[in-house]
Design an enzyme around this catalytic site. Sequence first.
Site, short mmCIF file in Angstrom:
data_model
loop_
_atom_site.label_atom_id
_atom_site.label_comp_id
_atom_site.label_asym_id
_atom_site.label_seq_id
_atom_site.Cartn_x
_atom_site.Cartn_y
_atom_site.Cartn_z
N ASP A 13 -1.52 -30.44 -1.61
CA ASP A 13 -2.29 -29.73 -2.58
C ASP A 13 -2.97 -30.76 -3.63
OD1 ASP A 13 -3.19 -27.37 -4.19
OD2 ASP A 13 -2.03 -28.05 -5.36
N SER A 14 -3.95 -30.44 -4.33
CA SER A 14 -4.23 -31.19 -5.45
C SER A 14 -3.27 -31.57 -6.53
CB SER A 14 -5.62 -30.58 -5.95
OG SER A 14 -5.42 -29.41 -6.45
N TYR A 45 -9.24 -30.82 -8.54
CA TYR A 45 -10.11 -31.22 -7.46
C TYR A 45 -11.32 -30.03 -7.41
CZ TYR A 45 -6.99 -34.45 -4.65
OH TYR A 45 -6.56 -35.33 -4.29
N GLY A 46 -10.91 -29.18 -8.10
CA GLY A 46 -11.98 -27.80 -8.00
C GLY A 46 -13.19 -27.97 -8.52
N CYS A 76 -4.29 -26.39 -0.52
CA CYS A 76 -5.27 -26.47 -1.46
C CYS A 76 -6.50 -25.92 -0.99
CB CYS A 76 -5.45 -27.82 -2.02
SG CYS A 76 -6.78 -27.85 -3.30
N ASN A 77 -7.19 -24.84 -1.58
CA ASN A 77 -8.44 -23.97 -1.28
C ASN A 77 -9.57 -24.88 -1.20
OD1 ASN A 77 -7.83 -20.70 -1.01
ND2 ASN A 77 -6.53 -22.04 -2.40
N THR A 78 -9.61 -25.76 -2.20
CA THR A 78 -10.52 -26.82 -2.58
C THR A 78 -10.66 -27.68 -1.37
OG1 THR A 78 -10.52 -26.25 -4.70
CG2 THR A 78 -11.75 -28.14 -4.20
N GLU A 152 -1.78 -22.69 -15.73
CA GLU A 152 -0.72 -23.88 -16.01
C GLU A 152 -0.62 -23.65 -17.52
OE1 GLU A 152 -2.15 -27.55 -14.68
OE2 GLU A 152 -2.49 -26.81 -12.66
N CYS A 184 -7.51 -19.45 -4.38
CA CYS A 184 -7.13 -20.59 -5.15
C CYS A 184 -5.57 -20.55 -5.27
CB CYS A 184 -7.84 -20.86 -6.61
SG CYS A 184 -7.13 -21.93 -7.60
N THR A 185 -4.72 -21.47 -5.01
CA THR A 185 -3.58 -21.85 -5.08
C THR A 185 -2.75 -21.14 -6.25
OG1 THR A 185 -3.50 -23.97 -6.13
CG2 THR A 185 -3.26 -23.86 -3.95
N HIS A 186 -3.72 -21.17 -7.43
CA HIS A 186 -3.04 -20.40 -8.74
C HIS A 186 -2.93 -18.94 -9.12
CE1 HIS A 186 -3.34 -24.93 -9.51
NE2 HIS A 186 -3.04 -24.78 -10.99
N1 DGL Z 1 -5.31 -26.34 -5.83
C1 DGL Z 1 -6.69 -25.88 -6.10
C2 DGL Z 1 -7.27 -24.91 -5.24
O1 DGL Z 1 -6.45 -24.15 -4.54
C3 DGL Z 1 -6.92 -25.53 -7.72
C4 DGL Z 1 -6.55 -26.87 -8.46
C5 DGL Z 1 -7.85 -27.80 -8.54
O2 DGL Z 1 -8.86 -27.32 -9.04
O3 DGL Z 1 -7.30 -28.89 -7.92
O4 DGL Z 1 -8.45 -24.71 -5.13
#
Ligand code: DGL
Length: 265
Positions: A13-14, A45-46, A76-78, A152, A184-186
């Site tokens: 993940d990012s 990363y988003g 990570c979705n991004t 966060e 998104c992971t969050h």
């Molecule tokens: N992990 C990213 C996602 O799932 C979210 C955090 C980021 O922007 O890096 O898209």
Amino acid sequence: MSTNAQSPIGVFDSGIGGLTVVRALMERLPYENIVYFGDTARVPYGVKSVETITHFTTQIARFLLEKDVKLLVIACNTMAAVAAQVVKDLSPVPVLDVIDAGALSAQGGHKIGVIGTPTTINSNAYARAIHDYAPDSRIHSQACALFVPLVEEGWLDHEVTRLTAEDYLKPLQAEDIDTLVLGCTHYPLLKPLLRQVLGEGVQLVDSAEAMAEQVATVLAQHGLANPGPAQPRYDFHVTDVPLRFQTIGERFLGRTLNNVHVVKW
Ligand code: DGL
């Protein structure tokens, strides 16, 4: 490279967010060893470009393949939105990504909302993946850039987060969605609040849980499931000093975080 059932699953993940996927994996597959990589020095990363994300993603995938992982999970979705194919092309082991897992779980919906980071939403990757499984579905997407920092910050049940969610979700509610993909992971941490805002009538698709199901299926298909009963080993690699990762990460993981290693790139 040699991998077997005892080899770890590589999850990346990012930054911290992929720990929601690790948590789902630990619950669903309690005997599996896991190596996690979070690029905490370069997160988020988003809001970054496709070119930059692809470069970072390749670097991370190679790092984990050197750890002899039996499966790679793009948590990570991004990264999944813009670089899943690049990882699949370079990997000798199976690669799973959260977007495919989330899309598969959303296929029962007719009017499907998708929320994610700006890069994920702009890529249109979810809409394409959902259409592959459910060609007749209508998809409505919404970028929710403020959710990552709010999560966060730990503002999971805060008035500011509620107002932000109401604003972001208004256009999706106007389309009368029956399903919402948390792209998104969050976002799994916001499930209780999103449920309050949307009501019980909308199905929430948690791509972390969907991913854990898919990992279980693929490991079984390849004869790579770890039968246990040895205590699994969990290792976490991060690119920045691990203090923030450790404190916030424990909230994402729901348990103590040990074996955190710093990678100097
Ligand atoms: N992990 C990213 C996602 O799932 C979210 C955090 C980021 O922007 O890096 O898209």
